[in-house]
Scaffold this active site. Structure first.
Site, PDB file in Angstrom:
ATOM      1  N   GLU A  97       6.703  69.578  73.699  1.00  0.00           N
ATOM      2  CA  GLU A  97       5.494  70.218  72.990  1.00  0.00           C
ATOM      3  C   GLU A  97       4.998  68.961  72.113  1.00  0.00           C
ATOM      4  O   GLU A  97       5.680  67.965  71.761  1.00  0.00           O
ATOM      5  CB  GLU A  97       5.927  71.264  71.939  1.00  0.00           C
ATOM      6  CG  GLU A  97       5.617  72.567  72.150  1.00  0.00           C
ATOM      7  CD  GLU A  97       4.276  72.929  71.872  1.00  0.00           C
ATOM      8  OE1 GLU A  97       3.428  72.008  72.124  1.00  0.00           O
ATOM      9  OE2 GLU A  97       4.111  74.188  71.729  1.00  0.00           O
ATOM     10  N   ASP A  98       3.844  69.288  71.690  1.00  0.00           N
ATOM     11  CA  ASP A  98       2.956  68.134  70.737  1.00  0.00           C
ATOM     12  C   ASP A  98       3.506  68.391  69.289  1.00  0.00           C
ATOM     13  O   ASP A  98       3.995  67.592  68.861  1.00  0.00           O
ATOM     14  CB  ASP A  98       1.663  68.494  70.745  1.00  0.00           C
ATOM     15  CG  ASP A  98       0.925  69.801  70.494  1.00  0.00           C
ATOM     16  OD1 ASP A  98       1.935  70.681  70.265  1.00  0.00           O
ATOM     17  OD2 ASP A  98      -0.222  70.214  70.473  1.00  0.00           O
ATOM     18  N   ARG A 143      -8.785  65.098  70.664  1.00  0.00           N
ATOM     19  CA  ARG A 143      -7.562  64.905  71.529  1.00  0.00           C
ATOM     20  C   ARG A 143      -7.361  63.508  72.032  1.00  0.00           C
ATOM     21  O   ARG A 143      -6.264  62.978  72.469  1.00  0.00           O
ATOM     22  CB  ARG A 143      -7.754  65.832  72.667  1.00  0.00           C
ATOM     23  CG  ARG A 143      -7.280  67.290  72.461  1.00  0.00           C
ATOM     24  CD  ARG A 143      -7.182  68.187  73.801  1.00  0.00           C
ATOM     25  NE  ARG A 143      -7.574  69.680  73.592  1.00  0.00           N
ATOM     26  CZ  ARG A 143      -6.454  70.446  73.192  1.00  0.00           C
ATOM     27  NH1 ARG A 143      -5.265  70.176  72.911  1.00  0.00           N
ATOM     28  NH2 ARG A 143      -6.934  71.879  73.123  1.00  0.00           N
ATOM     29  N   ASP A 174       5.189  73.728  64.388  1.00  0.00           N
ATOM     30  CA  ASP A 174       4.588  74.038  63.162  1.00  0.00           C
ATOM     31  C   ASP A 174       5.505  75.283  62.549  1.00  0.00           C
ATOM     32  O   ASP A 174       6.446  75.374  62.033  1.00  0.00           O
ATOM     33  CB  ASP A 174       3.092  74.404  63.329  1.00  0.00           C
ATOM     34  CG  ASP A 174       2.433  74.748  62.038  1.00  0.00           C
ATOM     35  OD1 ASP A 174       2.863  74.221  61.101  1.00  0.00           O
ATOM     36  OD2 ASP A 174       1.374  75.542  62.016  1.00  0.00           O
ATOM     37  N   PHE A 196      -3.006  69.107  58.163  1.00  0.00           N
ATOM     38  CA  PHE A 196      -3.501  69.627  59.668  1.00  0.00           C
ATOM     39  C   PHE A 196      -3.675  68.131  60.403  1.00  0.00           C
ATOM     40  O   PHE A 196      -4.685  67.448  59.887  1.00  0.00           O
ATOM     41  CB  PHE A 196      -4.696  70.201  59.653  1.00  0.00           C
ATOM     42  CG  PHE A 196      -4.951  70.887  60.975  1.00  0.00           C
ATOM     43  CD1 PHE A 196      -4.363  71.960  61.604  1.00  0.00           C
ATOM     44  CD2 PHE A 196      -6.075  70.275  61.717  1.00  0.00           C
ATOM     45  CE1 PHE A 196      -4.687  72.234  63.013  1.00  0.00           C
ATOM     46  CE2 PHE A 196      -6.374  70.699  63.093  1.00  0.00           C
ATOM     47  CZ  PHE A 196      -5.727  71.731  63.550  1.00  0.00           C
TER      48      PHE A 196
END
Ligand code: 5GP
Length: 178
Positions: A98-99, A164, A102, A151
């Site tokens: 996963e990136d 991205r 959260d 964020f």
């Protein structure tokens, strides 16, 4: 693009160095095992591409896509599979890539869903972890960096499908999403 970045949080050099360490850990832990690295589209693509080149044992990789935030910066809590795996996983150790973790909602759902398919094991590797925002209990088995509750974009992470391709992870200026 750059003008909307308030601060670079993780430079290319730091990313590269940490990912080499993660790759070495995975290499050690999965030696002799049948490993599937499962990338979660689209955010994990850059991390995964760099990570697997640091894993020095045979592996296969595949992708899943799940619904995410859309154009907002808040999780809806609703997880939907948009693209599923192409084969059965009963003889395989799955490493979900996963990136960012959260709220944890996405990974909690995915881990439970994949465990139900009887793989040999399911573990999680994430580039970034934002523990301050967790809503459900999910602990990544491997993580690149813990980051504050901001964020972030870049290195695969988007806002509204943009940013991205930045080679680093940066904090987006609030005015860029207001
Ligand atoms: P969770 O289900 O853990 O709340 O969210 C996981 C997904 O939300 C990530 O895969 C990512 O797509 C998105 N996300 C969470 N935090 C951030 C962030 O700071 N920046 C970006 N660009 N996406 C985020």
């Amino acid at each position: 693009m750059k003008e909307n970045i308030a601060k670079i949080l993780l430079t290319e050099d730091r990313l590269r160095a940490r990912i080499a360490e993660l790759g070495a850990e995975v290499t050690r832990d999965y030696a002799g095992k049948n490993l599937l690295v499962l990338g979660i589209l689209k955010g994990a693509v850059l991390f995964m591409a760099d990570l697997i080149r640091e894993i020095k044992i045979p592996l296969s990789y595949d992708f899943m896509a799940v619904s995410s935030y859309g154009a907002s910066t808040q999780s809806s809590g609703v997880v939907r599979i948009l693209k599923d795996l192409e084969r059965s996983v009963e003889d395989i150790h799955i490493l979900i890539c996963e990136d960012i973790v959260d709220t944890g909602l996405t990974l909690k759902y995915l881990k439970e869903n994949l465990s139900g398919r009887n793989p040999l094991s399911v573990k999680i590797i994430t580039l970034l972890d934002k523990p301050a925002r967790r809503k459900v209990e999910v602990t990544p088995d491997y993580k690149g960096f813990e980051i504050p509750d901001e964020f972030v974009v870049g290195y695969g992470l988007d806002y509204n499908e943009q940013y991205r391709n930045l080679p680093y992870v940066g904090i987006l200026k609030p005015e860029a999403y207001k």
